[in-house]
Design an enzyme around this catalytic site. Structure first.
Site, PDB file in Angstrom:
ATOM      1  N   ASP A  14       0.863  -1.191   0.000  1.00 49.18           N
ATOM      2  CA  ASP A  14       0.000   0.000   0.000  1.00 49.18           C
ATOM      3  C   ASP A  14       0.892   1.231   0.000  1.00 49.18           C
ATOM      4  O   ASP A  14       2.006   1.178  -0.516  1.00 49.18           O
ATOM      5  CB  ASP A  14      -0.956  -0.025   1.198  1.00 49.18           C
ATOM      6  CG  ASP A  14      -2.277   0.670   0.910  1.00 49.18           C
ATOM      7  OD1 ASP A  14      -2.257   1.874   0.617  1.00 49.18           O
ATOM      8  OD2 ASP A  14      -3.330   0.013   0.977  1.00 49.18           O
ATOM      9  N   HIS A  66       2.085   1.918  -3.243  1.00 50.10           N
ATOM     10  CA  HIS A  66       1.173   2.876  -3.869  1.00 50.10           C
ATOM     11  C   HIS A  66       1.730   4.289  -3.861  1.00 50.10           C
ATOM     12  O   HIS A  66       0.998   5.234  -4.129  1.00 50.10           O
ATOM     13  CB  HIS A  66      -0.189   2.843  -3.165  1.00 50.10           C
ATOM     14  CG  HIS A  66      -0.933   1.564  -3.357  1.00 50.10           C
ATOM     15  ND1 HIS A  66      -2.214   1.363  -2.887  1.00 50.10           N
ATOM     16  CD2 HIS A  66      -0.587   0.408  -3.983  1.00 50.10           C
ATOM     17  CE1 HIS A  66      -2.632   0.133  -3.203  1.00 50.10           C
ATOM     18  NE2 HIS A  66      -1.649  -0.458  -3.856  1.00 50.10           N
TER      19      HIS A  66
END
Length: 495
Positions: A281, A304
């Protein structure tokens, strides 16, 4: 004759009295020496890997050591070191060493300049635990060995799913060392390849623990250690201030869901530097209530990217300000540097700077998304938005695999004072076909060089009505006309 007998009797009585006195004195002297010898007879100590002279008697179960002499220097004396081995830890990676760590912590907490030591070459299985203060200043948790979380998902109690190791109410505290904090999160992800499948699994709880979490703590330093394979977020700071993260490594697989690297919430005055973060993430996630955050000299990927948000979910108020991200390298991530807010939110994001960012094979290097939704099927269009203003992008250079730039801002509360300077983004070998930059309701100015060239036409010139919106943003409330949702991130995967 009688006089001689009387004299002899008196002499004998005196002699007897002298003998009794002599014998009594000798007995008292011997007993005194015996007592003195017994008093100073040294106790037998258990083996102390850290050299702590405060170890317990081997005949008793280990307990907190007596308070040692405080040490205020950078290298504390051995008497101020509380080795978990001296408090009964086994260090075999199988036995539960939670009580030993807690006992060492409670003893060290009372001593200024103390160190709780996790020695090298040992593995310590620690169940969910809270290490709390307030403690004496300059407390150090020295992690040179390995700390392991319980590997079986079923062994975690429901109350322990918020975090694994919780640090609470600490001031002037440091975690450091050459060791590893291993969340052993494989079993939390193994039953699914995607987040949605995993969320529906009956065998995996909906909530997953953060590895290291700080709550309401001040002047905290985390340096040099490695944090790996957390079930969810690796390192979290909540309602804290004065945070420094330096030279740490965070690592989990690219497909591990929601495993943010560093998560900040309601936290101010933060510096994150010289670290490597790769996860499933956001490498760094900045949430509401954060200000004065400086992130620099970071390697990010996979993951991310570095994100502000998502902010304003369920029409909540979100405020983020004074964020600087510079000298960062980002590779093989979903996004590069991005700001994401939910429709219907209230508040502001302002005074944000992204500079000297090197991107490599990043899907979308530059993102502002006021239509953020983690599942577009269930997100309805709403009016109102968290206002975004004074955002600078300077020297963002490298390659993208999907889209160079994505600015999707609200019609009612557009993005203002957005600057694009020296943006040079070229398609990577994985990019198939030329994809235009998306620019929607974004106002500001741009300065060459700009690659691709259409970025030069991305930002609208600032006009009078837009200035009015910027001035009144604090009073913004849901309006009468809802924005049409462009579904800007469709096809890019969960953001």
């Amino acid at each position: 004759m009688k006089k001689n007998k009387s004299s002899t009797l008196v002499n004998n009585i005196l002699l007897l009295i002298l003998v009794i006195i002599f014998v009594t004195f000798s007995t008292i002297s011997v007993e005194g020496r015996k007592h003195q010898t017994k008093k100073h007879k040294p106790h037998k100590h258990k083996k102390d890997k850290g050299g702590n002279g405060n170890a317990s008697d081997s005949s008793n179960s280990p307990g907190p050591a007596p308070a040692p002499i405080p040490s205020y220097g950078p290298y504390p004396s051995r008497s101020s070191i509380f080795d978990v081995m001296s408090f009964g830890a086994k260090g075999d990676g199988v036995s539960d060493d939670s009580k030993a760590l807690l006992a060492a912590w409670e003893a060290a907490c009372k001593v200024a300049g103390a160190t709780v030591e996790i020695p090298s070459e040992f593995k310590f299985l620690i169940k969910p635990i809270t290490l709390q203060g307030p403690c004496m200043p300059q407390l150090v948790l020295q992690i040179d060995g390995s700390i392991l979380a319980p590997p079986k998902v079923g062994s975690w109690q429901k109350y322990s799913l918020f975090q694994w190791i919780n640090f609470k109410w600490l001031h002037n505290f440091t975690i450091q060392g050459s060791g590893i904090v291993d969340g052993q999160g494989t079993n939390w992800w193994s039953n699914s390849k995607t987040y949605q499948i995993q969320k529906k699994s009956k065998h995996i709880p909906g909530m997953k623990p953060t590895a290291l979490r700080f709550y309401s703590s001040y002047d905290v330093t985390v340096r040099n250690i490695r944090i790996i394979n957390s079930p969810q977020c690796h390192l979290k700071f909540d309602s804290s201030k004065g945070i420094k993260v330096d030279n740490i490594t965070i690592s989990s697989p690219e497909n591990s869901p929601n495993t943010d690297g560093i998560h900040l919430q309601n936290t101010q005055d933060v510096e994150i530097q010289h670290s490597n973060v790769g996860c499933g993430d956001d490498c760094v996630s900045i949430q509401t209530g954060c200000s004065n955050v400086h992130i620099h000299h970071i390697n990010c990927g996979p993951g991310h990217g570095i994100s502000l948000g998502g902010l304003g979910k369920d029409k909540t108020v979100a405020c983020v300000s004074n964020i600087i991200v510079d000298n960062v390298s980002i590779q093989n991530t979903l996004s590069g540097v991005r700001i994401k807010t939910w429709q219907g939110g209230i508040g502001s994001v302002k005074n944000v700077s992204f500079s000297n960012i090197q991107v490599s094979d990043v899907k979308v290097p530059i993102v502002i998304d006021q239509y953020y939704c983690d599942n577009s099927i269930f997100c309805k269009n709403q009016t109102g938005a968290v206002a975004i203003s004074d955002v600078k992008y300077d020297r963002i250079i490298g390659t993208y695999s999907a889209q160079p730039l994505h600015l999707a801002c609200s019609k009612d509360i557009p993005c203002t004072d957005v600057d694009l300077n020296n943006i040079q983004l070229n398609p990577s070998p994985r990019c198939r076909g030329f994809k235009q930059a998306l620019c929607l309701n974004s106002y500001g100015k741009s300065e060459a060089p700009l690659v691709p060239s259409n970025i030069d036409y991305c930002l609208r010139a600032v006009g009078g009505p837009i200035r009015g919106i910027a001035r009144d943003v604090k009073r913004a409330v849901p309006g009468r006309h809802g924005p049409s949702n462009p579904r800007p991130m469709a096809g890019l995967g969960r953001a």
